[in-house]
Design a protein around this motif. Structure first.
Motif, PDB file in Angstrom:
ATOM      1  N   ILE A   1       0.762  -1.170  -0.156  1.00 15.24           N
ATOM      2  CA  ILE A   1      -0.039   0.041   0.047  1.00 15.24           C
ATOM      3  C   ILE A   1       0.858   1.210   0.059  1.00 15.24           C
ATOM      4  N   ARG A   2       1.900   1.318   0.722  1.00 17.55           N
ATOM      5  CA  ARG A   2       2.847   2.472   0.928  1.00 17.55           C
ATOM      6  C   ARG A   2       3.706   2.819  -0.077  1.00 17.55           C
ATOM      7  N   TYR A   3       4.407   1.632  -0.545  1.00 21.13           N
ATOM      8  CA  TYR A   3       5.690   1.748  -1.389  1.00 21.13           C
ATOM      9  C   TYR A   3       5.612   1.084  -2.691  1.00 21.13           C
ATOM     10  N   TYR A   4       4.656   0.134  -2.775  1.00 26.02           N
ATOM     11  CA  TYR A   4       4.829  -0.531  -4.246  1.00 26.02           C
ATOM     12  C   TYR A   4       4.293   0.257  -5.308  1.00 26.02           C
ATOM     13  N   GLY A   5       5.161   0.343  -6.328  1.00 28.14           N
ATOM     14  CA  GLY A   5       4.858   1.316  -7.495  1.00 28.14           C
ATOM     15  C   GLY A   5       5.189   2.465  -7.542  1.00 28.14           C
ATOM     16  N   LYS A   6       5.826   2.946  -6.452  1.00 30.84           N
ATOM     17  CA  LYS A   6       6.192   4.417  -6.106  1.00 30.84           C
ATOM     18  C   LYS A   6       7.660   4.583  -6.169  1.00 30.84           C
ATOM     19  N   ASN A   7       8.160   5.717  -6.464  1.00 28.11           N
ATOM     20  CA  ASN A   7       9.372   6.238  -6.368  1.00 28.11           C
ATOM     21  C   ASN A   7       9.865   6.706  -5.017  1.00 28.11           C
ATOM     22  N   LYS A   8      10.891   7.136  -4.932  1.00 32.56           N
ATOM     23  CA  LYS A   8      11.141   7.639  -3.361  1.00 32.56           C
ATOM     24  C   LYS A   8      10.661   8.806  -3.009  1.00 32.56           C
ATOM     25  N   GLU A   9      10.237   9.369  -3.892  1.00 30.62           N
ATOM     26  CA  GLU A   9       9.210  10.701  -3.568  1.00 30.62           C
ATOM     27  C   GLU A   9       7.743  10.417  -3.100  1.00 30.62           C
ATOM     28  N   GLY A  10       7.322   8.945  -3.206  1.00 30.31           N
ATOM     29  CA  GLY A  10       6.127   8.574  -2.984  1.00 30.31           C
ATOM     30  C   GLY A  10       5.006   8.651  -4.232  1.00 30.31           C
TER      31      GLY A  10
ATOM     32  N   PRO B   1      -4.175   4.897  -9.631  1.00 28.89           N
ATOM     33  CA  PRO B   1      -3.623   3.595  -9.599  1.00 28.89           C
ATOM     34  C   PRO B   1      -4.572   2.222  -9.387  1.00 28.89           C
ATOM     35  N   SER B   2      -5.752   2.485  -8.914  1.00 30.31           N
ATOM     36  CA  SER B   2      -6.637   1.545  -8.937  1.00 30.31           C
ATOM     37  C   SER B   2      -6.911   0.773 -10.306  1.00 30.31           C
ATOM     38  N   GLU B   3      -6.323   1.587 -11.685  1.00 27.72           N
ATOM     39  CA  GLU B   3      -6.505   0.794 -12.725  1.00 27.72           C
ATOM     40  C   GLU B   3      -5.346  -0.415 -13.005  1.00 27.72           C
ATOM     41  N   GLY B   4      -4.461  -0.318 -12.033  1.00 26.03           N
ATOM     42  CA  GLY B   4      -3.545  -1.522 -11.897  1.00 26.03           C
ATOM     43  C   GLY B   4      -2.100  -0.778 -11.676  1.00 26.03           C
ATOM     44  N   PHE B   5      -1.423  -1.340 -10.588  1.00 21.96           N
ATOM     45  CA  PHE B   5       0.053  -0.798 -10.297  1.00 21.96           C
ATOM     46  C   PHE B   5       0.852  -2.007  -9.988  1.00 21.96           C
ATOM     47  N   TRP B   6       2.138  -1.908 -10.074  1.00 26.86           N
ATOM     48  CA  TRP B   6       3.177  -3.050  -9.845  1.00 26.86           C
ATOM     49  C   TRP B   6       4.357  -2.608  -9.308  1.00 26.86           C
ATOM     50  N   GLU B   7       5.325  -3.321  -9.229  1.00 27.28           N
ATOM     51  CA  GLU B   7       6.583  -3.027  -8.331  1.00 27.28           C
ATOM     52  C   GLU B   7       7.722  -3.587  -9.450  1.00 27.28           C
ATOM     53  N   SER B   8       8.742  -2.849  -9.781  1.00 26.92           N
ATOM     54  CA  SER B   8       9.616  -3.149 -10.742  1.00 26.92           C
ATOM     55  C   SER B   8      11.105  -3.195  -9.952  1.00 26.92           C
ATOM     56  N   SER B   9      11.131  -2.564  -8.902  1.00 25.10           N
ATOM     57  CA  SER B   9      12.447  -2.403  -8.492  1.00 25.10           C
ATOM     58  C   SER B   9      12.946  -3.861  -7.485  1.00 25.10           C
ATOM     59  N   LYS B  10      14.139  -3.904  -7.160  1.00 28.70           N
ATOM     60  CA  LYS B  10      14.617  -5.089  -6.413  1.00 28.70           C
ATOM     61  C   LYS B  10      14.741  -4.594  -4.901  1.00 28.70           C
ATOM     62  N   GLU B  11      14.336  -3.516  -4.708  1.00 24.77           N
ATOM     63  CA  GLU B  11      14.307  -3.046  -3.440  1.00 24.77           C
ATOM     64  C   GLU B  11      13.373  -3.860  -2.297  1.00 24.77           C
ATOM     65  N   ASP B  12      13.982  -4.505  -1.186  1.00 22.04           N
ATOM     66  CA  ASP B  12      12.976  -5.141  -0.280  1.00 22.04           C
ATOM     67  C   ASP B  12      12.281  -3.950   0.280  1.00 22.04           C
ATOM     68  N   LYS B  13      10.826  -3.818   0.101  1.00 17.65           N
ATOM     69  CA  LYS B  13      10.200  -2.686   0.558  1.00 17.65           C
ATOM     70  C   LYS B  13       9.498  -3.256   1.854  1.00 17.65           C
ATOM     71  N   ILE B  14       9.256  -4.492   1.912  1.00 18.33           N
ATOM     72  CA  ILE B  14       8.573  -5.036   3.179  1.00 18.33           C
ATOM     73  C   ILE B  14       9.763  -4.825   4.255  1.00 18.33           C
ATOM     74  N   ALA B  15      11.086  -5.007   4.186  1.00 16.41           N
ATOM     75  CA  ALA B  15      11.927  -4.840   5.172  1.00 16.41           C
ATOM     76  C   ALA B  15      12.037  -3.279   5.593  1.00 16.41           C
ATOM     77  N   ARG B  16      11.852  -2.375   4.545  1.00 21.82           N
ATOM     78  CA  ARG B  16      11.983  -1.047   4.548  1.00 21.82           C
ATOM     79  C   ARG B  16      10.765  -0.606   5.484  1.00 21.82           C
TER      80      ARG B  16
END
Length: 204
Positions: free
Chosen positions: A49-58, A69-84
């Motif tokens: 909810i907070r980080y996926y599909g977003k850049n560092k600026e949110g 984003p309700s039309e569809g979002f995804w995550e393309s980075s390799k950062e572990d955003k759950i650990a974040r």
């Protein structure tokens, strides 16, 4: 206070498509359900909810419509955003996790490495680790650095049929009880996504 999935966040999760560079995908791997990767339900949901599909600026960047984003979002980075999330929310010292046990990711990595190999080497990627121990490290590195992310060469994506992360298809987490109380056949979420019979590979 015990964390629970709200209906608002539930609706947001239904728009999560998966991992990778979908607009430029050469291969999309379809799975049955989002797992938890060894983490808990709360951090899995909150990170999406907070980080996926977003850049560092949110700002949403991995999506079909950055204004909706309700039309569809995804995550393309390799950062572990759950650990974040765990570090930022609770100050926990958590090591990033990118490599999970099991054969699913390694099988996909073998296919990708074979597709990018010379014709003479294709078969070598499907040897067992017992037959060829030297395969283990390049397959692991491919999973960690190249699989389901933006990269040069073969672009792969992962999309799971059911978007709510669960540790097992046999478990309906207590954190989801505001959506439905149990894992019964009457569960509207399970009914809506029931049932894919196998993991499919779609080559585009």
């Amino acid at each position: 206070m015990e964390w629970k999935l709200t209906r608002e966040k539930y609706q947001q999760l239904l728009s999560f498509i998966g991992y990778g560079n979908f607009p430029e995908a050469n291969m999309i791997v379809f799975g049955i359900e989002e797992g938890t990767g060894g983490y808990g339900i709360e951090e899995n949901v909150e990170a999406r909810i907070r980080y996926y599909g977003k850049n560092k600026e949110g700002k949403y960047v991995d999506c079909f419509n950055e204004n909706d984003p309700s039309e569809g979002f995804w995550e393309s980075s390799k950062e572990d955003k759950i650990a974040r999330y765990l570090r930022e929310q609770y100050g926990k010292e958590v090591e990033d996790k990118f490599y999970t046990k099991g054969t699913f990711l390694s099988t996909v990595a073998r296919i990708c490495l074979a597709l990018e190999s010379d014709w003479e080497r294709i078969g070598s990627w499907f040897r067992t680790y017992h037959e060829c121990p030297s395969l283990k490290e390049p397959i692991k590195r491919y999973i960690l650095d190249e699989l389901f992310t933006k990269r040069d060469g073969l672009q792969t994506c992962l999309s799971d049929w059911r978007p709510l992360p669960r540790p097992s298809t046999q478990v309906w987490p207590i954190e989801y009880t505001e959506i439905w109380p149990d894992n019964s056949k009457e569960n509207p979420y399970l009914q809506a996504f029931s049932p894919p019979n196998a993991v499919l590979l779609l080559f585009l």
